[in-house]
Write an enzyme that holds these catalytic residues in place. Structure first.
Site, PDB file in Angstrom:
ATOM      1  N   HIS A 120      56.329   9.450 -60.745  1.00 10.69           N
ATOM      2  CA  HIS A 120      56.036   8.315 -61.510  1.00 10.69           C
ATOM      3  C   HIS A 120      54.658   8.126 -61.323  1.00 10.69           C
ATOM      4  O   HIS A 120      54.058   7.259 -62.277  1.00 10.69           O
ATOM      5  CB  HIS A 120      56.794   6.993 -60.602  1.00 10.69           C
ATOM      6  N   HIS A 152      58.828   6.005 -52.089  1.00  6.85           N
ATOM      7  CA  HIS A 152      57.700   7.839 -51.829  1.00  6.85           C
ATOM      8  C   HIS A 152      56.776   6.821 -50.647  1.00  6.85           C
ATOM      9  O   HIS A 152      56.869   5.662 -50.192  1.00  6.85           O
ATOM     10  CB  HIS A 152      56.814   7.457 -53.022  1.00  6.85           C
TER      11      HIS A 152
END
Length: 392
Positions: free
Chosen positions: A161, A208
């Site tokens: 991302h 993350h």
């Protein structure tokens, strides 16, 4: 240095960020240990691997876990940040790519869309492969609250991302000044804001670590720096070379079939094949348009002024968006269904066996065929339909 890396990879750092943003973990009531046959795969082998550790703590949006067993829940205390980060995280999902990138092609400049798709394909492939080579786990829950579960079986570093947001934002910023007139400082502010929001959203959603996000942004920046001098050369090859369509199809298909194998199923191979398929289809489509002499690029001396936002222009833009997205979604559904039927018949797999879609010999060709078709429709057919309907 190792201590710094360990600190940046610490899940407690992510949990502290979530709490500062108003997202809190609510511990569930204790429950009995699972039976031997129910224990995660890694525990039965005498160790915990990444997938197994995370699979114990998957969330649904309402905080209730599947399967009926009691699991951690979360509490949202700042709904404004909650929705801001969920929307920002959504910018890195398929629904955004299949709408935002084509909109630049249909409403602004196919040249810019081509640049974005090319760089998006490169950075996403690099990022996905690095995940499955490095095999660093995502943050554990608890202490982290996880708001997404689809990609929980994937490894964490780097954050794709963060890579995609950085690449798309700054590729546009570097490419647009030669095509359209705008204030560079405003473009820089928008690029930094969008990429930062997407990066922070991956911490907020618990998918993350800080190390994953920083690494993703830095890797993307390095790829931009290394490839920037060759963008014009690649453009020329992509549009004019007779072997361009062959390379555009053969190389991504080869990379899809040779994607690194894991000891468990992960969505990374399928997602990577999707990205490579879109890139292949768009590349062939841009080559076809160039050969036909109809590229749908802005007319007049470059850079051209930004289009004036009138009521008629807005209505035409909305019409192009709705018609274009409908065409892409319909193409995706039709080709996916047809390709799966052919592959299931070829490999003599029962149609009720949905898990067969995870097998490489089925997953790779059906996804590649589906999304190559989406890329072709986007780059070749949609603009021609707009002309027929008077929308362009």
């Amino acid at each position: 240095m190792l201590e710094l890396l360990a600190y940046l990879h610490d899940p407690e750092l992510v949990a502290r960020f979530q709490r500062r943003c108003g997202l809190f973990l609510v511990e569930a009531a204790p429950h009995s240990a699972p039976a031997e046959t129910e224990r995660p795969r890694g525990q039965l082998r005498g160790r915990w691997d990444h997938q197994d550790k995370n699979s114990n703590y998957k969330f649904k949006e309402n905080g209730c876990a599947a399967g009926g067993r009691s699991r951690p829940q979360y509490e949202v205390r700042n709904w404004l940040l909650h929705f801001l980060f969920l929307i920002s995280s959504g910018l890195g999902h398929e629904i955004s790519y299949i709408t935002c990138l084509p909109c630049i092609h249909w409403n602004l400049d196919p040249f810019l869309c081509r640049r974005l798709v090319n760089m998006w394909t490169v950075v996403m492939y690099v990022g996905q492969v690095m995940k499955d080579v490095l095999k660093l786990p995502r943050p554990l829950s608890p202490p982290v609250v996880k708001l997404e579960t689809r990609v929980d079986a994937e490894y964490g570093l780097p954050s794709t991302h963060a890579m995609a947001a950085t690449a798309i934002s700054f590729t546009f910023l570097l490419s647009a000044p030669s095509r359209i007139q705008f204030q560079f400082e405003v473009g820089l502010l928008i690029a930094v804001t969008l990429s930062s929001l997407v990066c922070l959203s991956r911490l907020y959603t618990g998918m993350h670590s800080v190390l994953d996000v920083i690494s993703g942004a830095l890797i993307s920046a390095v790829l931009l720096f290394l490839t920037y001098p060759y963008w014009e050369t690649f453009d020329h090859f992509q549009l004019t070379s007779h072997i361009s369509p062959v390379v555009a199809l053969a190389l991504p298909l080869f990379l899809s079939y040779t994607y690194p194998e894991l000891d468990h199923y992960s969505t990374t191979r399928g997602d990577t094949t999707t990205i490579l398929g879109v890139g292949a289809g768009c590349s062939v489509g841009y080559w076809v348009n160039e050969q036909l002499g109809q590229t749908f690029e802005p007319q007049g001396a470059l850079p051209v002024p930004l289009p004036t936002l009138t009521a008629n222009a807005l209505a035409a833009g909305v019409g192009r968006f709705l018609l274009g997205v409908t065409a892409l979604v319909a193409t995706r559904q039709i080709v996916k269904t047809a390709s799966l039927q052919v592959l299931y018949s070829w490999y003599r797999v029962p149609k009720s066996d949905t898990t067969a879609q995870r097998r490489r010999e089925i997953e790779v060709p059906y996804k590649f065929a589906t999304y190559t078709s989406v890329g072709l429709v986007n780059s070749i057919l949609v603009n021609r339909v707009f002309i027929l309907l008077g929308l362009l």
